[in-house]
Design a protein around this motif. Sequence first.
Motif, mmCIF file in Angstrom:
data_model
loop_
_atom_site.group_PDB
_atom_site.id
_atom_site.type_symbol
_atom_site.label_atom_id
_atom_site.label_comp_id
_atom_site.label_asym_id
_atom_site.label_seq_id
_atom_site.Cartn_x
_atom_site.Cartn_y
_atom_site.Cartn_z
ATOM 1 N N SER A 267 0.149 -1.236 0.440
ATOM 2 C CA SER A 267 -0.256 -0.224 -0.003
ATOM 3 C C SER A 267 0.889 1.359 -0.324
ATOM 4 O O SER A 267 1.954 0.917 0.846
ATOM 5 N N LEU B 242 -4.704 7.292 -0.031
ATOM 6 C CA LEU B 242 -4.906 5.913 -0.588
ATOM 7 C C LEU B 242 -3.918 6.041 -2.109
ATOM 8 O O LEU B 242 -4.921 6.709 -2.856
ATOM 9 N N HIS C 49 -1.968 1.071 -4.883
ATOM 10 C CA HIS C 49 -2.167 -0.336 -4.035
ATOM 11 C C HIS C 49 -1.594 -1.766 -4.676
ATOM 12 O O HIS C 49 -2.993 -1.896 -5.846
ATOM 13 N N ILE D 229 -9.532 -2.463 3.713
ATOM 14 C CA ILE D 229 -9.171 -1.263 3.479
ATOM 15 C C ILE D 229 -10.265 -0.591 4.637
ATOM 16 O O ILE D 229 -9.992 0.533 5.268
ATOM 17 N N ILE E 238 -6.945 -0.892 -7.831
ATOM 18 C CA ILE E 238 -5.841 -1.930 -7.084
ATOM 19 C C ILE E 238 -5.114 -3.100 -8.361
ATOM 20 O O ILE E 238 -5.575 -3.670 -9.147
ATOM 21 N N ALA F 249 -4.779 -6.436 3.411
ATOM 22 C CA ALA F 249 -4.994 -4.759 3.072
ATOM 23 C C ALA F 249 -4.519 -4.607 4.933
ATOM 24 O O ALA F 249 -4.484 -3.395 4.288
ATOM 25 N N VAL G 290 -1.936 -0.997 4.607
ATOM 26 C CA VAL G 290 -1.930 0.257 4.880
ATOM 27 C C VAL G 290 -1.134 0.582 6.234
ATOM 28 O O VAL G 290 -1.279 1.640 6.573
#
Lengths: 164, 791
Positions: free
Chosen positions: B650, B663, B666, B693, B728, B755, B759
């Motif tokens: 991420s 964001l 990813h 997420i 993504i 994920a 993150v």
Amino acid sequence: MSAPVQITLSINGEPITATVAPRMMLVDFLREVAALTGTHLGCAHGVCGACTVRLDGASVRSCLMLAVQAEGTEIETIEGLADSGAEADLLDAFHRHNAVQCGYCSSGMLVSAAELLAQGGVPDRATIRDHISGNYCRCTGYQSIVDAVEEVARTRAGKAGAGA
Amino acid sequence: MSVTTRYDRPNSYIGKSVPRPNAVRLLHGRGRYVDDKVLPRMLHAAFLRSPHAHARILRIDAAAARSMPGVVAVFDGNDIAQVMTPWVGVLTHLSGMRSPPQPALARDVARWQGEPVVMVVAHSRAAAEDALERIEVEYEPLVPVCDMQAALAPEAPRIHPELDSNLCWERKIEVGDVDAAFAAQGATVVERSFTFGRHTGVTLEPRAVIADYDPAEDRLTMHYSGQAPHMMQAVIARHLNMPEARVRVVAQDVGGSFGIKIHTYGDEMATLAASKLLRRPVKFVADRLESFQSDIHARDHRITARAAIDGEGRLTAVEIDDITGIGPYSVYPRSSGIEGNQVINLTGAPYDLPAYRARLRVVFQNKVPMCQYRAVGHPIAMAVMEGLMDEMAAASGRDPAELRRLNLRADDSYPSASPQGMRFADLSHQACLEKLLDLMDYKTLRAECDRLRQQGVYRGIGLVSMVEVTNPSPMFYGVGGAPIAAQDGASVRLDASGAVHVSNSITEQGQGTEAILAQIAAEVMGVDISTVHVVTGDTAVVPYGGGTWASRGAGIGGEAMYQAARALRQQILATAAAILQTRPEKLDLCEGQVVDADSLEPRIPLSDLARMVYYRGNELPEGLQPELIASRHFKVSDYPFVFTNGAMASYVEVDPETGMVKLLGHWVVEDVGTILNEKLVDEQIRGGVVQGIGGALFEECLYSQDGQLLNATMADYLVPMASEMLDIHIAHVVTPTRTSELGAKGAGEAGTAGAPGAVMNAVNDALRPLGAHMAQMPMTPERILRALGRV
């Protein structure tokens, strides 16, 4: 409870007259009285977008509107949108891009996407994301939906540009 | 990418991104979800739920409700208990686990806010809800036990007086010399405390059921929005005291499930009981408030963990202490112990790890029951371990990717096992990490981060190496006494027109289950996929099997389908050989025809063969008894689970003024073994990442101190929407599993598993120069600002 009220409106081009309780929400009217179960109820707060339908050309949340408020209006649901063939390219793009998993958000998502596409041009991905940001999808993560909408916008713009 | 298939010719579908044949009708508004169904004489149920997190029920007065227009019946917990036995959500292989019997509707004591207490059945849902308002329940509030740590204190009020504490289950693991590893000279040791909040599934279609009891046949049909029809059949039969074969469970279209719709819910069970009592159909559809208050919640962990590397950077020990709050009952029949069990079983799984110590405490509390939700335990195990890896990298001056390179299990080291006893085979951690770093252009991105920091822009990269439990064997549930099949069954038959009909016990909630079954059958049978017709989800017609959960559909149900189709293929070839006076091995199936195996010249269309068998059996060679139907079952043997592995990254930017996380990128590289349909695999990963997420940044069930759920609407509970999410990027490494011929592993949960950790590591990488650190999910702007000392 107050007395039932008679309403007349058009749904997917067909007139309908029915007697409904004043408290009945439009989404319940569509699903239970008109038997158009393609419109779904998700949150009942106007947040998730699953119940989005077209009313006199504009997208509305049918969970935030009473059936009696739809008196005299023209409503289009996913069934009408699909049967008319007007959005056939959009439905096909959703299918090819797998922009549908469980399908519960799809009818509302398609109405919202069609609304954006009707504005013409080729919106960038951020604009597409912004436009559908009132439609919750738990399955896809949205990317395939953006892909489908973007592709249809390009194809339609190409056809328009070619004068076709 | 291309996937090697053993059938490089027409009707080659395995490995191709075939669009889902059954998705078109969903797009046309022609889905058949439970609430879309209307049965003759159907009634509607609504529930009065406890307003208290913990209260004694002193008196229920429903007289006024009973006389309301449209009301047919009012049932309380004692009424339902007359026909339905309570259930106990423990698994015997989770040694020492305990949970008292749970009734469908609360009796005597309500133990969470939202627990169903009284049921009204009426001619419409509106009439039922009107009547709820006329019911008077007198409660004596009891002290709510909400904080899981406080619940363990000796003086804490007991949620179940018959138990000596609020502890549901405890498990410890100790392997290798952990203390020596931490005490060793030159070791770099980091310790962190993590908090993972509660969140929930928020399936867009709420839980829904129609119970349809027919006294003339003593048959109960459940129209079910869920994942495991045969499990529900067994559960219903057991607790309504009916023969299993008299219970039919039908799951057609399901509007999302994610593990939410695989548990035993009191309101659904009471609806089944009510149908039996009233001898007519009863529908119950949860509204959104009820979903938040009664769908299982997920996660809810407080963890202290530490890890050590030696001077060379090699992992020497990991220790973890996990307390997890599960609400007042362990959920039936899967138990609420699996989540925490997965945490301590999987922490450190990607790495060579010589010493490991874990302690898990599963605690009762007066909140909504917690149970298995997409990626069960994995997001916690991965976030904790990967968080420690990044901290150790920082503390020892190593690049996070480099530290992982040093410690990942080698791709040529399998089969192998972890200190916890997890058995690994056919994994590719090293290949996945290298591919990921290449895909994301790690070096360039790292340089960009460093450059921007000089300009006061705080960006960070978070890496995760991970495993996912898929294709479980009977060692998951069946061994513990639960009526949950680890095997799945597939059936395939040729009809008189030459069309292929398949059925399978795995179920469809939008993943593409029916598409991959059609792909497999069409390829093996050598027919166009449009001639394959798939049925799933109905216990009256599909073979017996577990259903869809634990990322098992493709790997187990798909393999059963493959084996069944291969069997039918052989039967057809044998029949054709007898008719054509040749040997089966001289023949093949291609484009709907029996063909010559070498030249592919058509010999006889499948439709002609089928019609001859069904209509003109007199023309068949004497003694030939063709069977144009075949069934096979499959379960994983030799390994308890088929692990997949992957690597994820991420890239985020944190605004230190607002605490907002943006964001930016990813990436996922995942090894799911043989890929049956790459598009469907990728979309499972994408949807899973976004769900992960959600738990990392937005989603949390917020409670007051006295156990009131504060944000039980979609306006208050934040889920990821399109505008906050991003594209993504996905790539694959393909290492087929040795446990099946197809070689497919599961793909449904990896995204959610990895994920959150990715993150969190990215946020912490961004915050590191500011001296701040996040170890609580969701990482809301407020919590980030607190970590920064700004509020």
